[in-house]
Scaffold this motif. Structure first.
Motif, mmCIF file in Angstrom:
data_model
loop_
_atom_site.group_PDB
_atom_site.id
_atom_site.type_symbol
_atom_site.label_atom_id
_atom_site.label_comp_id
_atom_site.label_asym_id
_atom_site.label_seq_id
_atom_site.Cartn_x
_atom_site.Cartn_y
_atom_site.Cartn_z
ATOM 1 N N ALA A 58 0.867 -1.180 0.000
ATOM 2 C CA ALA A 58 0.000 0.000 0.000
ATOM 3 C C ALA A 58 0.900 1.225 0.000
ATOM 4 N N TYR A 59 0.585 2.199 -0.811
ATOM 5 C CA TYR A 59 1.468 3.342 -0.976
ATOM 6 C C TYR A 59 0.761 4.648 -0.623
ATOM 7 N N ALA A 60 1.590 5.623 -0.308
ATOM 8 C CA ALA A 60 1.089 6.968 -0.039
ATOM 9 C C ALA A 60 2.141 7.957 -0.538
ATOM 10 N N CYS A 61 1.681 9.067 -1.062
ATOM 11 C CA CYS A 61 2.581 10.117 -1.505
ATOM 12 C C CYS A 61 1.836 11.439 -1.403
ATOM 13 N N SER A 62 2.424 12.361 -0.670
ATOM 14 C CA SER A 62 1.811 13.679 -0.508
ATOM 15 C C SER A 62 2.907 14.691 -0.234
ATOM 16 N N THR A 63 2.568 15.966 -0.364
ATOM 17 C CA THR A 63 3.540 17.010 -0.050
ATOM 18 C C THR A 63 3.712 17.073 1.459
ATOM 19 N N ASN A 64 4.709 17.831 1.881
ATOM 20 C CA ASN A 64 4.917 17.995 3.315
ATOM 21 C C ASN A 64 3.750 18.758 3.955
ATOM 22 N N ASN A 65 2.878 19.350 3.152
ATOM 23 C CA ASN A 65 1.674 20.023 3.655
ATOM 24 C C ASN A 65 0.438 19.133 3.528
ATOM 25 N N ASN A 66 0.638 17.840 3.332
ATOM 26 C CA ASN A 66 -0.429 16.830 3.224
ATOM 27 C C ASN A 66 -1.349 17.022 2.025
ATOM 28 N N ARG A 67 -0.853 17.608 0.959
ATOM 29 C CA ARG A 67 -1.618 17.662 -0.289
ATOM 30 C C ARG A 67 -1.255 16.417 -1.098
ATOM 31 N N PRO A 68 -2.243 15.690 -1.595
ATOM 32 C CA PRO A 68 -1.939 14.435 -2.295
ATOM 33 C C PRO A 68 -1.158 14.661 -3.584
ATOM 34 N N CYS A 69 -0.345 13.691 -3.899
ATOM 35 C CA CYS A 69 0.431 13.712 -5.137
ATOM 36 C C CYS A 69 -0.516 13.442 -6.303
ATOM 37 N N GLY A 70 -0.399 14.215 -7.349
ATOM 38 C CA GLY A 70 -1.259 14.041 -8.514
ATOM 39 C C GLY A 70 -0.910 12.822 -9.343
ATOM 40 N N GLY A 71 0.300 12.278 -9.185
ATOM 41 C CA GLY A 71 0.718 11.142 -9.994
ATOM 42 C C GLY A 71 0.431 9.788 -9.379
ATOM 43 N N ALA A 72 0.081 9.746 -8.096
ATOM 44 C CA ALA A 72 -0.155 8.473 -7.407
ATOM 45 C C ALA A 72 -1.629 8.095 -7.467
ATOM 46 N N ARG A 73 -2.090 7.832 -8.658
ATOM 47 C CA ARG A 73 -3.496 7.449 -8.860
ATOM 48 C C ARG A 73 -3.553 6.079 -9.495
ATOM 49 N N GLY A 74 -3.721 5.067 -8.676
ATOM 50 C CA GLY A 74 -3.840 3.705 -9.189
ATOM 51 C C GLY A 74 -2.528 2.969 -9.322
ATOM 52 N N SER A 75 -1.406 3.661 -9.216
ATOM 53 C CA SER A 75 -0.103 3.001 -9.281
ATOM 54 C C SER A 75 0.944 3.933 -8.681
ATOM 55 N N PHE A 76 2.165 3.420 -8.607
ATOM 56 C CA PHE A 76 3.252 4.218 -8.041
ATOM 57 C C PHE A 76 3.522 5.448 -8.901
ATOM 58 N N CYS A 77 3.722 6.573 -8.239
ATOM 59 C CA CYS A 77 4.105 7.802 -8.945
ATOM 60 C C CYS A 77 5.626 7.828 -9.107
ATOM 61 N N ASN A 78 6.119 8.837 -9.785
ATOM 62 C CA ASN A 78 7.559 8.960 -9.989
ATOM 63 C C ASN A 78 8.309 9.192 -8.680
ATOM 64 N N HIS A 79 7.660 9.809 -7.695
ATOM 65 C CA HIS A 79 8.319 10.024 -6.399
ATOM 66 C C HIS A 79 8.592 8.690 -5.718
ATOM 67 N N ILE A 80 7.617 7.796 -5.751
ATOM 68 C CA ILE A 80 7.784 6.480 -5.118
ATOM 69 C C ILE A 80 8.841 5.677 -5.859
ATOM 70 N N ARG A 81 8.823 5.740 -7.185
ATOM 71 C CA ARG A 81 9.835 5.020 -7.966
ATOM 72 C C ARG A 81 11.240 5.534 -7.656
ATOM 73 N N ALA A 82 11.394 6.858 -7.542
ATOM 74 C CA ALA A 82 12.698 7.438 -7.197
ATOM 75 C C ALA A 82 13.125 7.005 -5.798
ATOM 76 N N MET A 83 12.169 6.934 -4.872
ATOM 77 C CA MET A 83 12.482 6.523 -3.505
ATOM 78 C C MET A 83 12.966 5.067 -3.482
ATOM 79 N N VAL A 84 12.296 4.186 -4.226
ATOM 80 C CA VAL A 84 12.717 2.780 -4.281
ATOM 81 C C VAL A 84 14.116 2.688 -4.883
ATOM 82 N N ASN A 85 14.375 3.434 -5.953
ATOM 83 C CA ASN A 85 15.707 3.426 -6.576
ATOM 84 C C ASN A 85 16.783 3.837 -5.578
ATOM 85 N N GLU A 86 16.528 4.895 -4.824
ATOM 86 C CA GLU A 86 17.515 5.380 -3.860
ATOM 87 C C GLU A 86 17.654 4.444 -2.667
ATOM 88 N N ALA A 87 16.563 3.792 -2.266
ATOM 89 C CA ALA A 87 16.651 2.810 -1.180
ATOM 90 C C ALA A 87 17.542 1.638 -1.595
#
Length: 167
Positions: A58-87
């Motif tokens: 289960a994934y979540a992605c939002s700004t530091n002000n709790n605004r939802p990420c526009g790309g995380a709709r139904g699948s991983f957004c680019n932020h999550i993909r970048a985070m996995v790459n860096e992890a």
């Protein structure tokens, strides 16, 4: 008792490979999730807090002000993909896959292999979005980086009870 147990400093595990901190300045395996802070590609003043839960993915992605990420709709957004790459760079592919309980096909453990193996993903439930806690830890992490190296105790850590060898 080993001398490192009597020290006020912690041993740091070196990263699996060096990584650039500009895009993903903070990534951790904690609280049953891979989570981190990812810089916005369009606004230098904005960061996103992304997370992927172990086992359920289960994934979540939002700004530091709790605004939802526009790309995380139904699948991983680019932020999550970048985070996995860096992890994967920080902890190594095997450790990330083991922590998230990802079964990769053909034994391929790489960031793209881990991402593609996380099937059946969906957004995290509303109460399971750790943005505030992760961002707070990131800010604390930055504050510690600004301290001068010392072996003296930190005042905020003084609440730990002193340890003494029992005779």
């Amino acid at each position: 008792m080993p001398t490192w147990e009597e020290s006020s400093t912690a041993r740091v595990v070196p990263p699996a490979r060096p990584r650039k901190l500009a895009k993903v300045p903070f990534v951790e395996l904690a609280d049953g999730r891979l989570q981190g802070v990812v810089s916005s590609g369009s606004d230098a003043a904005r960061v996103y807090v992304s997370s992927v839960a172990a086992r359920t993915y289960a994934y979540a992605c939002s700004t530091n002000n709790n605004r939802p990420c526009g790309g995380a709709r139904g699948s991983f957004c680019n932020h999550i993909r970048a985070m996995v790459n860096e992890a994967v760079l920080q902890y190594g592919p095997d450790r990330v896959a083991r922590y998230l309980r990802v079964e990769t096909t053909g034994g391929e453990t790489s960031a793209p292999g881990i991402i593609s193996a996380m099937t059946g993903t969906g957004p995290a439930p509303a109460g399971d979005k750790p943005a505030a806690a992760v961002f707070s830890r990131f800010l604390r992490h930055l504050a510690y980086l600004e301290l001068a190296p010392t072996t003296a105790p930190l005042p905020e850590m003084q609440w730990f009870p002193p340890t003494r060898a029992v005779a």
